[in-house]
Design a protein around this motif. Structure first.
Motif, PDB file in Angstrom:
ATOM      1  N   LEU A  35       0.851  -1.190   0.000  1.00  0.00           N
ATOM      2  CA  LEU A  35       0.000   0.000   0.000  1.00  0.00           C
ATOM      3  C   LEU A  35       0.888   1.242   0.000  1.00  0.00           C
ATOM      4  CD1 LEU A  35      -2.579   1.658   0.276  1.00  0.00           C
ATOM      5  CD2 LEU A  35      -2.634   1.075   2.709  1.00  0.00           C
TER       6      LEU A  35
ATOM      7  N   THR B 177       1.032   5.175   0.313  1.00  0.00           N
ATOM      8  CA  THR B 177       0.184   6.216   0.902  1.00  0.00           C
ATOM      9  C   THR B 177       0.628   7.627   0.526  1.00  0.00           C
ATOM     10  OG1 THR B 177       1.464   6.463   2.943  1.00  0.00           O
ATOM     11  CG2 THR B 177      -0.206   4.718   2.898  1.00  0.00           C
TER      12      THR B 177
ATOM     13  N   PHE C 188      -3.454   4.753  -1.449  1.00  0.00           N
ATOM     14  CA  PHE C 188      -4.369   5.552  -0.630  1.00  0.00           C
ATOM     15  C   PHE C 188      -3.580   6.784  -0.212  1.00  0.00           C
ATOM     16  CE2 PHE C 188      -6.460   7.200   3.058  1.00  0.00           C
ATOM     17  CZ  PHE C 188      -7.807   6.859   2.943  1.00  0.00           C
TER      18      PHE C 188
ATOM     19  N   THR D 243      -2.952   9.663   1.770  1.00  0.00           N
ATOM     20  CA  THR D 243      -3.471  10.177   3.043  1.00  0.00           C
ATOM     21  C   THR D 243      -3.619  11.698   3.024  1.00  0.00           C
ATOM     22  OG1 THR D 243      -1.208  10.156   3.921  1.00  0.00           O
ATOM     23  CG2 THR D 243      -2.606   8.266   4.443  1.00  0.00           C
TER      24      THR D 243
ATOM     25  N   ASN E 282      -6.650  12.672   0.815  1.00  0.00           N
ATOM     26  CA  ASN E 282      -7.893  12.261   1.464  1.00  0.00           C
ATOM     27  C   ASN E 282      -8.206  13.122   2.683  1.00  0.00           C
ATOM     28  OD1 ASN E 282      -9.394   9.642   0.447  1.00  0.00           O
ATOM     29  ND2 ASN E 282      -7.223   9.371  -0.013  1.00  0.00           N
TER      30      ASN E 282
ATOM     31  N   LYS F  16     -11.408   6.097   6.982  1.00  0.00           N
ATOM     32  CA  LYS F  16     -11.375   5.482   5.653  1.00  0.00           C
ATOM     33  C   LYS F  16     -10.081   4.694   5.444  1.00  0.00           C
ATOM     34  CE  LYS F  16     -14.384   8.596   3.001  1.00  0.00           C
ATOM     35  NZ  LYS F  16     -15.139   7.560   2.267  1.00  0.00           N
ATOM     36  N   PHE F  17      -8.987   5.214   5.978  1.00  0.00           N
ATOM     37  CA  PHE F  17      -7.692   4.549   5.845  1.00  0.00           C
ATOM     38  C   PHE F  17      -7.727   3.166   6.499  1.00  0.00           C
ATOM     39  CE2 PHE F  17      -3.158   4.188   7.387  1.00  0.00           C
ATOM     40  CZ  PHE F  17      -2.602   3.955   6.142  1.00  0.00           C
TER      41      PHE F  17
ATOM     42  N   GLU G 296     -10.419   1.389   7.177  1.00  0.00           N
ATOM     43  CA  GLU G 296     -11.367   0.558   6.417  1.00  0.00           C
ATOM     44  C   GLU G 296     -10.708  -0.003   5.159  1.00  0.00           C
ATOM     45  OE1 GLU G 296     -14.547   3.276   5.749  1.00  0.00           O
ATOM     46  OE2 GLU G 296     -15.448   2.992   7.744  1.00  0.00           O
ATOM     47  N   PHE G 297      -9.893   0.817   4.500  1.00  0.00           N
ATOM     48  CA  PHE G 297      -9.199   0.387   3.285  1.00  0.00           C
ATOM     49  C   PHE G 297      -8.202  -0.732   3.601  1.00  0.00           C
ATOM     50  CE2 PHE G 297      -5.964   0.834  -0.064  1.00  0.00           C
ATOM     51  CZ  PHE G 297      -6.766   0.859  -1.198  1.00  0.00           C
TER      52      PHE G 297
ATOM     53  N   LYS H  29      -9.983  -4.009   4.312  1.00  0.00           N
ATOM     54  CA  LYS H  29     -10.472  -4.625   3.078  1.00  0.00           C
ATOM     55  C   LYS H  29      -9.335  -5.250   2.267  1.00  0.00           C
ATOM     56  CE  LYS H  29     -12.518  -3.380  -1.382  1.00  0.00           C
ATOM     57  NZ  LYS H  29     -12.937  -2.244  -2.247  1.00  0.00           N
ATOM     58  N   GLU H  30      -8.215  -4.539   2.127  1.00  0.00           N
ATOM     59  CA  GLU H  30      -7.144  -4.959   1.218  1.00  0.00           C
ATOM     60  C   GLU H  30      -6.115  -5.887   1.867  1.00  0.00           C
ATOM     61  OE1 GLU H  30      -6.922  -4.447  -1.930  1.00  0.00           O
ATOM     62  OE2 GLU H  30      -8.560  -3.010  -2.205  1.00  0.00           O
TER      63      GLU H  30
END
Length: 548
Positions: free
Chosen positions: A13, A15, A42, A44, A47, A59-60, A62-63, A66-67
């Protein structure tokens, strides 16, 4: 074994910025992509601009949940991701390893790096001399990297159409970049200037050529006979920069401002040429423009040294090979010592005070309107233990109910840039934690400190902790240039977030902002005007918006 045959990391990931104009993208994106099976993003910072800090952090997480990435490369400063968010990463994705790169430890190790690494698994350090400092403090999993993407920066078979170039930002006055470039321009040197921020310098208008994408940066370096590398950091201290590696990888002659750290990598006179003053720079430019064969001989030697020894692909591969099978558990150091929070009423009653302090090791201070944030005691007590200094001082937010955290202080930075009287005027006693001995030895000073006279901080006795760990409501108001040196203006990002999410007229933020302006905080209005007129800032926001 070829690049394709090396085992790759799983999912990473990224960022940092996805903008191809951004230095972080130019350094990290493609090497990471080559070294993993899947690279996801993502941003940061963007966002936070879009949604605000609280929603961005949610959101970070949650991402990540998920990933479930194998690695995360973090690049945020002390005011982007909550420290709690860093701890939650392991809760939602136990296999994920967090990494952060540190390129400015000569400025940031003492106030930031040593503390953030308590919450991070892996450090990638770009200043070799700091490797020992990390290890001395018990920080493990430290890897050295130059940060050179030799897959991007390489020789091109094109004409060298520019005599002299510099690519980069003006940064602060202490870097001396503007003074060097203005000097060369005034001396009639054919210099070409690229990068963010220079459009504000109208006297350099005829040598400014705009900003560069990755491809444009590579091309300009290859088209340069002399590529300039200014070495001072924002505090004016000599500092290892990456341009010698980028220019060297392109087989371009790099003329570098003197910093002894370069001598750990290159032999002076054969692989690197350095200058120590404006006059020395001018003299060497004139000499090497006239002596092409000698210039190219040095460029060839630099290229050979860089390509054979410094390569981010190899350095990242080393990081992943040594960490991929390890499991990291983020466990903060145990702090058994306790702090006692003293009010002005407590300090006036010395007999009762001594009894109250009997079972405590450190002292913090209660001020009306101030509130402590999570990890304040932990980080400040840790800073006192690790530095063995008697005073710890953190940053603070300035807060109102309707605006939230609309300013963030930069205390150590303002200590270096302001005169003593101005610096003291912005200190709040709630920022400070001290050892009990220092408190008792200086009791009279602390009585005065409750009324604003905090005149006992210096670099020798104070551990600055570059995290906002307190919220306060009242501040001193000074002229705008001084306010700029003390604060990061968070309200600008909040305004952009409200605009982008189309909520700017549905929340009381703008009326509340104008209420603060009319109450005497005219620096807010000045900064709003400056932000709107700042073409560089607006162009960056437009590029971010186009990427989203």
């Amino acid at each position: 074994m070829t690049q394709e045959n090396f085992p790759k990391a799983g999912k990473i990931l990224f960022t940092l910025s996805k903008s191809r104009y951004h230095p972080a993208f130019q350094t990290w994106y493609f090497p990471l992509k080559r070294q993993c099976k899947e690279l996801i993003c993502f941003d940061t910072h963007w966002n936070e601009i879009l949604y605000g800090k609280k929603i961005m952090n949610r959101k970070f997480i949650e991402f990540i949940k998920k990933e479930e990435p194998d690695y995360i490369l973090l690049g945020s400063g002390p005011d982007e991701l909550y420290l709690d968010t860093l701890l939650k990463i392991k809760q939602v994705s136990p296999k994920t390893k967090t990494m952060m790169s540190f390129g400015d430890d000569d400025v940031e190790f003492e106030r930031f790096s040593r503390y953030i690494m308590l919450f991070i698994d892996i450090a990638i350090v770009h200043q070799k001399k700091f490797m020992g400092k990390y290890k001395k403090e018990g920080i493990k999993n430290i890897f050295y990297a130059t940060g050179l993407d030799s897959g991007t920066f390489k020789p091109l078979d094109i004409e060298k159409k520019y005599d002299i170039t510099f690519t980069g930002q003006p940064l602060t006055e202490k870097t001396g970049r503007y003074r060097f470039i203005k000097f060369l321009k005034d001396k009639g040197m054919p210099i070409n200037l690229f990068g963010w921020g220079w459009e504000k310098y109208f006297d350099l208008k005829n040598i400014y050529r705009g900003i560069l994408l990755n491809e444009g940066l590579l091309k300009v370096i290859n088209q340069s006979k002399i590529y300039l590398d200014f070495s001072k950091n924002s505090a004016g201290e000599p500092h290892l920069k990456g341009r010698i590696f980028m220019g060297g990888a392109c087989k371009t002659f790099v003329l570098t401002e003197y910093c002894k750290d370069y001598l750990d990598f290159f032999e002076e006179g054969k692989e690197i040429i350095m200058f120590k003053s404006k006059e020395d720079l001018l003299k060497k430019i004139e000499y090497y423009l006239k002596n092409e064969k000698e210039r190219q001989k040095i460029a060839d030697a630099t290229y050979k040294k860089v390509i054979e020894n410094y390569n981010l692909d190899v350095e990242l591969r080393n990081v992943f090979n040594k960490t991929k099978n390890k499991k990291y558990i983020c466990k903060l150091p145990n702090i058994s010592e306790k702090s006692f929070s003293i009010s002005e009423k407590d300090i006036l009653n010395k007999n009762n005070l001594m009894d109250k302090l009997k079972n405590y090791d450190y002292i913090s201070f209660k001020k009306n309107g101030a509130s402590y944030l999570k990890f304040k005691d932990f980080l400040q007590i840790y800073s006192l233990k690790i530095t063995k200094k008697p005073i710890s001082c953190c940053n603070y937010y300035v807060y109102t109910k309707n605006l939230g955290d609309y300013l963030c202080s930069c205390t150590e930075k303002s200590f270096r840039s302001l005169d003593k009287e101005d610096f003291i005027s912005f200190l709040d006693l709630s920022q400070i934690v001290v050892t009990k001995k220092f408190f008792l030895d200086n009791l009279e000073k602390f009585k005065k400190a409750f009324h604003g006279k905090i005149d006992f901080l210096n670099m020798d006795n104070t551990a600055f902790v570059d995290f906002p760990l307190v919220r306060i409501k009242k501040i001193s108001i000074k002229k705008y240039p001084i306010m700029e040196k003390v604060f990061s203006f968070k309200f600008v990002y909040q305004l952009y977030s409200l605009y982008y999410t189309k909520k700017i007229f549905y929340k009381p933020y703008i009326p509340s902002l104008f209420f603060e302006i009319f109450s005497g905080k005219f620096f807010i209005l000045r900064h709003l005007f400056d932000s709107i007129r700042d073409k560089s800032r607006m162009n960056k926001l437009k590029i971010y918006q186009d990427l989203s």
